[in-house]
Design a protein around this motif. Structure first.
Motif, PDB file in Angstrom:
ATOM      1  N   VAL A 270      26.468 -28.468  10.225  1.00 25.95           N
ATOM      2  CA  VAL A 270      27.259 -28.446   8.994  1.00 25.95           C
ATOM      3  C   VAL A 270      27.303 -29.866   8.454  1.00 25.95           C
ATOM      4  N   VAL A 271      26.858 -30.038   7.216  1.00 30.36           N
ATOM      5  CA  VAL A 271      26.870 -31.356   6.566  1.00 30.36           C
ATOM      6  C   VAL A 271      27.893 -31.333   5.437  1.00 30.36           C
ATOM      7  N   ALA A 272      28.700 -32.379   5.342  1.00 33.00           N
ATOM      8  CA  ALA A 272      29.745 -32.441   4.313  1.00 33.00           C
ATOM      9  C   ALA A 272      29.957 -33.882   3.889  1.00 33.00           C
ATOM     10  N   MET A 273      30.578 -34.047   2.724  1.00 34.05           N
ATOM     11  CA  MET A 273      30.976 -35.366   2.267  1.00 34.05           C
ATOM     12  C   MET A 273      32.337 -35.714   2.879  1.00 34.05           C
ATOM     13  N   PRO A 274      32.655 -37.015   3.005  1.00 37.73           N
ATOM     14  CA  PRO A 274      33.960 -37.407   3.554  1.00 37.73           C
ATOM     15  C   PRO A 274      35.103 -36.791   2.743  1.00 37.73           C
ATOM     16  N   GLY A 275      36.112 -36.289   3.453  1.00 39.30           N
ATOM     17  CA  GLY A 275      37.263 -35.681   2.793  1.00 39.30           C
ATOM     18  C   GLY A 275      37.108 -34.211   2.512  1.00 39.30           C
ATOM     19  N   SER A 276      35.938 -33.643   2.792  1.00 40.31           N
ATOM     20  CA  SER A 276      35.729 -32.219   2.547  1.00 40.31           C
ATOM     21  C   SER A 276      36.632 -31.388   3.446  1.00 40.31           C
TER      22      SER A 276
ATOM     23  N   VAL B 152      23.228 -23.411   0.101  1.00 44.05           N
ATOM     24  CA  VAL B 152      22.065 -23.185   0.960  1.00 44.05           C
ATOM     25  C   VAL B 152      20.809 -23.069   0.105  1.00 44.05           C
ATOM     26  N   MET B 153      19.651 -23.241   0.744  1.00 43.03           N
ATOM     27  CA  MET B 153      18.386 -23.139   0.034  1.00 43.03           C
ATOM     28  C   MET B 153      17.859 -21.712   0.116  1.00 43.03           C
ATOM     29  N   ILE B 154      17.325 -21.224  -0.991  1.00 44.23           N
ATOM     30  CA  ILE B 154      16.858 -19.849  -1.102  1.00 44.23           C
ATOM     31  C   ILE B 154      15.735 -19.556  -0.106  1.00 44.23           C
ATOM     32  N   GLY B 155      15.713 -18.351   0.420  1.00 46.44           N
ATOM     33  CA  GLY B 155      14.613 -17.895   1.257  1.00 46.44           C
ATOM     34  C   GLY B 155      14.603 -18.423   2.673  1.00 46.44           C
ATOM     35  N   THR B 156      15.667 -19.099   3.091  1.00 44.17           N
ATOM     36  CA  THR B 156      15.679 -19.728   4.408  1.00 44.17           C
ATOM     37  C   THR B 156      16.569 -18.967   5.382  1.00 44.17           C
ATOM     38  N   THR B 157      16.386 -19.253   6.667  1.00 41.90           N
ATOM     39  CA  THR B 157      17.282 -18.682   7.667  1.00 41.90           C
ATOM     40  C   THR B 157      18.668 -19.324   7.579  1.00 41.90           C
ATOM     41  N   ASP B 158      18.771 -20.483   6.920  1.00 41.58           N
ATOM     42  CA  ASP B 158      20.097 -21.076   6.679  1.00 41.58           C
ATOM     43  C   ASP B 158      20.946 -20.144   5.814  1.00 41.58           C
ATOM     44  N   LEU B 159      20.323 -19.576   4.801  1.00 41.42           N
ATOM     45  CA  LEU B 159      21.022 -18.621   3.938  1.00 41.42           C
ATOM     46  C   LEU B 159      21.460 -17.397   4.740  1.00 41.42           C
ATOM     47  N   ASP B 160      20.544 -16.876   5.556  1.00 42.52           N
ATOM     48  CA  ASP B 160      20.887 -15.734   6.401  1.00 42.52           C
ATOM     49  C   ASP B 160      22.053 -16.082   7.326  1.00 42.52           C
TER      50      ASP B 160
ATOM     51  N   PHE C 255      21.170 -31.079  -2.243  1.00 39.63           N
ATOM     52  CA  PHE C 255      21.826 -32.335  -1.882  1.00 39.63           C
ATOM     53  C   PHE C 255      22.578 -32.936  -3.076  1.00 39.63           C
ATOM     54  N   GLN C 256      22.036 -32.765  -4.273  1.00 42.31           N
ATOM     55  CA  GLN C 256      22.733 -33.253  -5.461  1.00 42.31           C
ATOM     56  C   GLN C 256      24.049 -32.509  -5.668  1.00 42.31           C
ATOM     57  N   ALA C 257      24.050 -31.215  -5.392  1.00 39.98           N
ATOM     58  CA  ALA C 257      25.279 -30.426  -5.517  1.00 39.98           C
ATOM     59  C   ALA C 257      26.321 -30.899  -4.514  1.00 39.98           C
ATOM     60  N   LEU C 258      25.886 -31.266  -3.325  1.00 42.95           N
ATOM     61  CA  LEU C 258      26.813 -31.777  -2.314  1.00 42.95           C
ATOM     62  C   LEU C 258      27.430 -33.097  -2.771  1.00 42.95           C
TER      63      LEU C 258
ATOM     64  N   ASN D 123      30.067 -32.811  -5.579  1.00 38.62           N
ATOM     65  CA  ASN D 123      31.283 -32.052  -5.262  1.00 38.62           C
ATOM     66  C   ASN D 123      31.263 -30.645  -5.845  1.00 38.62           C
ATOM     67  N   GLN D 124      30.062 -30.100  -6.075  1.00 35.26           N
ATOM     68  CA  GLN D 124      29.953 -28.715  -6.518  1.00 35.26           C
ATOM     69  C   GLN D 124      30.070 -27.750  -5.340  1.00 35.26           C
ATOM     70  N   ILE D 125      29.780 -28.252  -4.146  1.00 33.82           N
ATOM     71  CA  ILE D 125      29.917 -27.474  -2.916  1.00 33.82           C
ATOM     72  C   ILE D 125      30.588 -28.364  -1.871  1.00 33.82           C
ATOM     73  N   ASP D 126      31.148 -27.731  -0.844  1.00 31.33           N
ATOM     74  CA  ASP D 126      31.831 -28.478   0.213  1.00 31.33           C
ATOM     75  C   ASP D 126      30.954 -28.720   1.431  1.00 31.33           C
ATOM     76  N   ALA D 127      30.018 -27.815   1.689  1.00 30.83           N
ATOM     77  CA  ALA D 127      29.270 -27.892   2.937  1.00 30.83           C
ATOM     78  C   ALA D 127      27.862 -27.337   2.770  1.00 30.83           C
ATOM     79  N   VAL D 128      26.962 -27.855   3.588  1.00 30.74           N
ATOM     80  CA  VAL D 128      25.576 -27.406   3.640  1.00 30.74           C
ATOM     81  C   VAL D 128      25.268 -27.030   5.080  1.00 30.74           C
ATOM     82  N   ALA D 129      24.618 -25.911   5.268  1.00 29.84           N
ATOM     83  CA  ALA D 129      24.122 -25.532   6.590  1.00 29.84           C
ATOM     84  C   ALA D 129      22.621 -25.804   6.617  1.00 29.84           C
ATOM     85  N   THR D 130      22.188 -26.534   7.626  1.00 30.24           N
ATOM     86  CA  THR D 130      20.771 -26.848   7.728  1.00 30.24           C
ATOM     87  C   THR D 130      20.432 -27.109   9.182  1.00 30.24           C
ATOM     88  N   GLU D 131      19.156 -27.178   9.471  1.00 34.41           N
ATOM     89  CA  GLU D 131      18.753 -27.478  10.839  1.00 34.41           C
ATOM     90  C   GLU D 131      19.157 -28.901  11.204  1.00 34.41           C
TER      91      GLU D 131
END
Length: 278
Positions: free
Chosen positions: A135-141, A159-167, A188-191, A194-202
């Motif tokens: 889980v990746v987030a900006m400080p204060g999220s 999440v990125m389309i078509g990935t197992t991260d989305l699943d 990453f630009q959305a993160l 502040n358009q999103i709070d968290a990203v799931a990635t490998e």
């Protein structure tokens, strides 16, 4: 008349002998760089994404042998008998890589997870790496305070389309409407915006993301593995029997400790990172 029949017989015997010799030659060339089953005999043609990112590949150049997947490919090619100059790279999108149909290369590599659904339309090698999710987030999220999946469902995910991260975000965490992006740059630009709070990635991608691409971001936690994601495999056109030869080479690299050494060089994370379980 008997002379003509004899000639036909001689021609048939000669044709059968030529076919047998050709078949024997073909069989003798299999599992060598001259294998006629290769997309282009004499070279190993491999597809990857454009661009490519560290720590998987460096400087957007898959041919330099730097980064986990680039170094792995060249070790694999050497094990199969190819010189480095015989490795030829082509580029394609992730969606093209996992689409059914003919491929104009021998296999593709770009952190493609082996799943049951994908195995219905493509052939995969044995798994060469099993990544953890992060889980990746900006400080204060708000995600920094999460200790359970219930907490994770309360934040805005990207999440990125078509990935197992989305699943994973939808099916494992249980998020109903994550924001979906076409590429990592937009994600990453959305993160950052502040358009999103968290990203799931490998996890390896998260390590590079927080070190270089978005250095203000942090890895908030590690997530448990998805039992439906078997790990990364090389992707082949459905039914391509080169996979057996490639699997033999992967097995040798594993037994010799080559893959473990590459993991240690490029993909190791902080062992003190928190783990969120359901």
């Amino acid at each position: 008349m008997s002379v003509q029949i004899s000639s036909w017989r001689n021609l048939a015997v000669a044709a059968s002998l030529a076919a047998a010799l050709a078949a024997g030659t073909t069989f003798a060339q299999e599992n060598t760089p001259d294998d006629p089953r290769l997309f282009t005999p004499g070279q190993l043609t491999i597809a990857t994404s454009d661009p490519v990112f560290p720590p998987w590949m460096m400087d957007n150049d898959p041919s330099n042998g730097e980064g986990f997947e680039s170094a792995f490919v060249y070790a694999l090619a050497e094990k199969m008998g190819f010189a480095a100059d015989d490795v030829v790279w082509v580029r394609e999108t992730f969606d093209q890589a996992i689409a059914p149909g003919a491929k104009d290369y021998d296999f593709g590599i770009q952190q493609i997870s082996v799943t049951e659904d994908r195995s219905q339309i493509a052939t995969f090698s044995d798994v060469y790496y099993q990544p953890q999710k992060a889980v990746v987030a900006m400080p204060g999220s708000a995600v920094e305070q999460a200790t359970s999946f219930a907490d994770l469902r309360e934040v805005r995910w990207g999440v990125m389309i078509g990935t197992t991260d989305l699943d994973y975000v939808e099916q494992i965490i249980g998020v109903t409407e994550p924001a979906v992006y076409n590429d990592q740059v937009g994600l990453f630009q959305a993160l950052q915006g502040n358009q999103i709070d968290a990203v799931a990635t490998e996890l390896p991608t998260a390590l590079y993301l927080t070190a270089v691409q978005v250095p203000d971001a942090t890895i908030a936690a590690i997530l448990p593995p998805d039992e439906n994601d078997y790990g990364h495999g090389l992707i082949f056109e459905q039914g391509n029997d080169l996979v057996e030869w490639v699997n033999e080479a992967i097995a040798e690299l594993k037994s010799e400790g080559v893959i473990d050494a590459l993991v240690a060089e490029y993909l190791i994370a902080d062992p003190e990172l928190a783990v969120i379980t359901e």
